[in-house]
Design an enzyme around this catalytic site. Structure first.
Site, PDB file in Angstrom:
ATOM      1  N   ASP A  63      52.590 -35.935  33.823  1.00  0.00           N
ATOM      2  CA  ASP A  63      52.113 -34.640  34.303  1.00  0.00           C
ATOM      3  C   ASP A  63      52.655 -33.528  33.408  1.00  0.00           C
ATOM      4  OD1 ASP A  63      50.778 -32.844  35.909  1.00  0.00           O
ATOM      5  OD2 ASP A  63      52.358 -32.738  37.417  1.00  0.00           O
TER       6      ASP A  63
ATOM      7  N   LYS B 278      64.564 -29.252  44.830  1.00  0.00           N
ATOM      8  CA  LYS B 278      63.200 -29.727  44.980  1.00  0.00           C
ATOM      9  C   LYS B 278      63.178 -30.890  45.960  1.00  0.00           C
ATOM     10  CE  LYS B 278      59.372 -30.770  42.109  1.00  0.00           C
ATOM     11  NZ  LYS B 278      58.853 -30.843  40.766  1.00  0.00           N
TER      12      LYS B 278
ATOM     13  N   GLY C  91      54.740 -25.828  44.079  1.00  0.00           N
ATOM     14  CA  GLY C  91      53.951 -26.824  43.355  1.00  0.00           C
ATOM     15  C   GLY C  91      52.984 -27.470  44.324  1.00  0.00           C
TER      16      GLY C  91
HETATM   17  N1  ATP Z   1      65.108 -26.861  37.132  1.00  0.00           N
HETATM   18  C1  ATP Z   1      64.326 -25.781  37.237  1.00  0.00           C
HETATM   19  N2  ATP Z   1      64.792 -24.576  36.886  1.00  0.00           N
HETATM   20  C2  ATP Z   1      64.004 -23.502  36.984  1.00  0.00           C
HETATM   21  N3  ATP Z   1      62.751 -23.514  37.396  1.00  0.00           N
HETATM   22  C3  ATP Z   1      62.197 -24.692  37.753  1.00  0.00           C
HETATM   23  C4  ATP Z   1      62.964 -25.893  37.688  1.00  0.00           C
HETATM   24  N4  ATP Z   1      62.172 -26.909  38.089  1.00  0.00           N
HETATM   25  C5  ATP Z   1      60.988 -26.357  38.379  1.00  0.00           C
HETATM   26  N5  ATP Z   1      60.988 -25.032  38.202  1.00  0.00           N
HETATM   27  C6  ATP Z   1      59.893 -24.068  38.393  1.00  0.00           C
HETATM   28  O1  ATP Z   1      59.228 -24.307  39.592  1.00  0.00           O
HETATM   29  C7  ATP Z   1      57.846 -24.475  39.355  1.00  0.00           C
HETATM   30  C8  ATP Z   1      57.269 -25.451  40.341  1.00  0.00           C
HETATM   31  O2  ATP Z   1      57.985 -26.617  40.195  1.00  0.00           O
HETATM   32  P1  ATP Z   1      57.230 -27.914  39.785  1.00  0.00           P
HETATM   33  O3  ATP Z   1      56.112 -27.609  38.876  1.00  0.00           O
HETATM   34  O4  ATP Z   1      58.256 -28.842  39.306  1.00  0.00           O
HETATM   35  O5  ATP Z   1      56.665 -28.327  41.206  1.00  0.00           O
HETATM   36  P2  ATP Z   1      55.741 -29.498  41.565  1.00  0.00           P
HETATM   37  O6  ATP Z   1      55.833 -29.646  43.012  1.00  0.00           O
HETATM   38  O7  ATP Z   1      56.104 -30.655  40.728  1.00  0.00           O
HETATM   39  O8  ATP Z   1      54.306 -29.054  41.156  1.00  0.00           O
HETATM   40  P3  ATP Z   1      53.391 -29.682  40.052  1.00  0.00           P
HETATM   41  O9  ATP Z   1      53.760 -31.094  39.854  1.00  0.00           O
HETATM   42  O10 ATP Z   1      52.040 -29.447  40.561  1.00  0.00           O
HETATM   43  O11 ATP Z   1      53.681 -28.866  38.818  1.00  0.00           O
HETATM   44  C9  ATP Z   1      57.763 -24.921  37.910  1.00  0.00           C
HETATM   45  O12 ATP Z   1      56.536 -24.562  37.332  1.00  0.00           O
HETATM   46  C10 ATP Z   1      58.898 -24.192  37.267  1.00  0.00           C
HETATM   47  O13 ATP Z   1      58.483 -22.907  36.901  1.00  0.00           O
HETATM   48 MG    MG Z   2      55.768 -29.780  38.385  1.00  0.00          MG
END
Ligand code: ATP
Ligand code: MG
Lengths: 394, 302
Positions: free
Chosen positions: B140, B38, B18
């Site tokens: 978001d 995460k 992300g």
């Molecule tokens: N609990 C989960 N189980 C499976 N896949 C997940 C989970 N949480 C996130 N992901 C996957 O990981 C990807 C990246 O995570 P996420 O989007 O939450 O990251 P981020 O750092 O918040 O980025 P952004 O806010 O720009 O979307 C998500 O698009 C999703 O596909």
């Molecule tokens: Mg995200």
């Protein structure tokens, strides 16, 4: 100002001398007893750093109460299927356990009580919008048990007396730092929970207590003292890195879960529904704060404590009844605060504590509530023969 | 504690990078379950962990207690000190098979059945109504942040995190997608829960189109694209506290939404317009949307 009297007062100094003699490991506590030591924090604005506040958003509240209810109940049903055992009970059971099993919620909850609860929460400024008041109340009822302890066990080498000395000291620090009352209740709850899971030596108890107060402040307060100020309050017995390490440790063992519904909120809510006089409320607040010092009280639910202190306060003050007052009290009593045994146990414990409060070493609360601002409740003559009174009513 | 985390959770694969960090799929060695890890790097100062992080994580933990079916489970939180100035906070979530983006990509050529879309939308709205009544904004919402289990259950992810990140954003040059942002955010006016409704409206349209509705390249371009569809609002609807003037945009009339989302039925189109309302105060709320005729309509299912 109440505080001046409090700091000048002799019992405080005596207390720390005695506490010091009794328990060597708590040696640095005496240093906080002198007024010169406290004062800088009170006057020096620079020690308080303004916390960056998130912009206050006005949330959308155009929803009808009824749709709201169906949502809450809707997902309650989801929950009930697999979590019936974990303390989550349906609304009507929470409020009127004797009516358990009746189908229609609307028919059960007297609209009068609902109206009173909404008005009270609004008056107390506990909600942002009335639309969500009832949901918030149900949420308070449902979640109050989550962070209440299952037993009053303390770690080894740690007695109820040690605990009350620590709590008493935190009550003083809390007052010096001008924190909100909620912060104190949360801090003590965090302390109780931490003590159950963290292995802490007697030497580090004071640090643990301070960290719990600091974390509670991070959750509740707008102005935060600097860590160096807190170290100063502990007479530099611990360093800043030590304090910050303890902060992380506490957050970890508590898994960042800082949610707690303070008994104070239930107290103010019930008192508002029951139209209690200012004096009854002050007395109840005094008794409630005394309960923080009682190790035996950590197992009771916030609502049980609130209901019991309100009852006790009315018995102590013996105000002449009025028809309106009695009716309001009846309505407030329709909220089921807990089993009669629990309520009586709390009342007995606190009646005893209040009767002896002036003779105890841990008397910060006694002194705080002897001020004119608090209507001198802690020195009320009724407290002396309260035990006898209780004998009559039991 | 660093050891605690890495021992208990054994990384299996990188799921997604992300804007703020990487998400890992890992196995919980105690339970054998898959989890999603995460991490957020938080700058600590003289006063330890920032108040915003403490509050937001506490809020996530609190919401967790409700066990809402349309919100992803937060199973654990770990904090590791990386240096004097930095602490890594790791959030451990249940692992969900796919996100809505992948789900839409994998849909059959004919697209998702109308009944399926109605069901996904109802679940989305339930999750959102729950967050909003607990005073939480997502901020978001986009297909990547909405997870869908193999049984078709919708779970909102990433909520509340937006606020944890935003306090530390200065450190990372963040490129968050513009496409789901409502006018009030693009105009940098004040905003609240209606932002999420707008984003959900965009996603609603995307479920039919299987491509985003408004793909702007800059904030002004994004707003321009929005106004080409919903028309230029009246002078009194334009927020007063913003730098970008209404005169900047050509005077456009609203176009029929079915020009952009041809497969949507009549009731769906009506709800979509209530969600894509320029004025956040006039935009439908999550709870009212759930009561909308679109969700009562059984015909959609056939
Ligand atoms: N609990 C989960 N189980 C499976 N896949 C997940 C989970 N949480 C996130 N992901 C996957 O990981 C990807 C990246 O995570 P996420 O989007 O939450 O990251 P981020 O750092 O918040 O980025 P952004 O806010 O720009 O979307 C998500 O698009 C999703 O596909
Ligand atoms: Mg995200």
């Amino acid at each position: 100002m109440a505080r001046t009297g409090f700091c000048d007062s002799k019992p405080l100094l005596d207390l720390h001398k005695k506490a010091d003699e009794r328990r060597a490991p708590l040696r640095s506590w005496y240093a906080c007893g002198t007024i010169d030591c406290w004062q800088p924090v009170e006057v020096e604005e620079s020690r308080m750093v303004p916390v960056k506040m998130e912009p206050v958003h006005r949330w959308e509240r155009r929803l009808s109460a009824q749709t709201n209810e169906s949502i809450i109940m809707g997902f309650n049903e989801d929950r009930l299927t697999d979590t019936a055992a974990d303390g989550c009970v349906e609304e009507n059971m929470l409020l009127y356990p004797q009516l358990q099993g009746f189908p229609s919620l609307q028919a059960l909850v007297p609209s009068l009580l609902r109206h009173e609860v909404e008005t009270a929460l609004e008056k107390l400024d506990l909600i942002w919008d009335r639309t969500f008041a009832w949901d918030m109340f149900l949420d308070m009822m449902r979640t109050q048990a989550i962070n209440t302890l299952p037993n009053a066990d303390l770690p080894r080498d740690f007695t109820d007396a040690t605990r009350s000395v620590l709590v008493d000291w935190l009550i003083q620090v809390h007052e010096i730092l001008h924190f909100q009352e909620e912060t104190l209740y949360l801090a003590i709850n965090l302390l109780n929970r931490s003590l159950h899971v963290i292995k802490v030596t007697t030497v580090n108890l004071q640090l643990l207590g301070m960290v719990c107060l600091f974390l509670a402040a991070k959750k509740e307060e707008c102005l935060l003292p600097e860590v160096s100020g807190l170290c100063y309050l502990m007479d530099h017995t611990y360093t800043k890195p030590q304090l910050l390490r303890m902060e992380r440790k506490v957050l970890l063992v508590l898994k960042f879960d800082l949610s707690y519904c303070p008994p104070l909120h239930f107290l103010l809510l019930l008192a508002s529904i029951a139209r209690c006089s200012a004096k009854v409320v002050w007395m109840a607040r005094y008794l409630l704060e005394l309960s923080l010092l009682e190790g035996q009280c950590v197992v009771f639910l916030p609502l049980q404590l609130a209901g019991s202190v309100l009852c006790l306060s009315r018995q102590i003050l013996q105000e002449p009844p009025t028809p309106e007052g009695e009716a309001a009290w009846c309505l407030a009593s329709s909220v089921h605060v807990g089993s009669e045994t629990a309520v009586l146990r709390i009342m007995h414990t606190l009646a005893g504590a209040a009767a002896k409060a002036h003779t105890r070493e841990t008397c910060a609360t006694f002194i705080k509530f002897s001020s004119p601002e608090t209507m001198y409740v802690s020195v009320h003559p009724g407290l002396k023969n309260i035990a006898a009174l209780l004998g009559v009513c039991t | 504690m660093a050891h605690g985390t890495s021992l208990q959770y054994e990384p299996v694969a990188e799921i997604g990078g992300g804007a703020y960090g990487t998400v890992y799929k890992a196995r919980d060695t105690e339970s054998g379950q898959f989890v999603a890890l995460k991490s957020v790097r938080v700058q600590t100062d003289q006063n330890g962990l920032p108040i915003s992080t403490v509050r937001e994580v506490a809020l996530l933990k609190r919401l967790e207690q409700f066990d809402h079916p349309n919100v992803v489970r937060l199973m654990d939180v770990c904090a590791t000190q990386r240096s004097d100035q930095e602490t890594k906070v790791t959030l451990v979530f249940e692992h969900v098979d796919q996100d809505l983006k992948t789900y839409l990509e994998r849909a059959p050529d004919a697209g998702l059945a109308p009944g399926r879309i109605q069901d996904l939308m109802r679940q989305l709205m339930c999750g959102l109504a729950f967050l909003h009544s607990n005073r939480v904004m997502h901020r978001d919402l986009k297909p990547e942040n909405i997870l869908v289990t193999s049984q078709g259950q919708v779970k909102l992810a990433d909520f509340g995190l937006a606020r944890i990140y935003s306090c530390h954003m200065a450190l990372t040059p963040v490129v968050v997608t513009l496409w789901y942002r409502p006018p009030e955010v693009l105009l940098q006016s004040s905003y609240a829960t209606p932002v999420d409704i707008w984003s959900t409206g965009c996603i609603f349209a995307e479920m039919f189109r299987r491509k985003p509705l408004f793909c702007g390249e800059s904030e002004v371009d994004q707003l321009g694209k929005i106004l080409q569809v919903i028309g230029l609002p009246s002078e009194d609807e334009w927020p007063t506290d913003v730098s970008l003037s209404r005169k900047h945009f050509p005077s456009l009339l609203p176009r029929p939404i079915t020009d952009f989302v041809p497969e949507i039925n009549e009731l769906g189109a009506q709800l979509l317009l209530k969600m894509l309302t320029f004025d956040p105060l006039k935009r439908i709320s999550a709870l009212n949307a759930l009561e909308d005729a679109y969700f009562q309509d059984e015909e959609t299912l056939t």
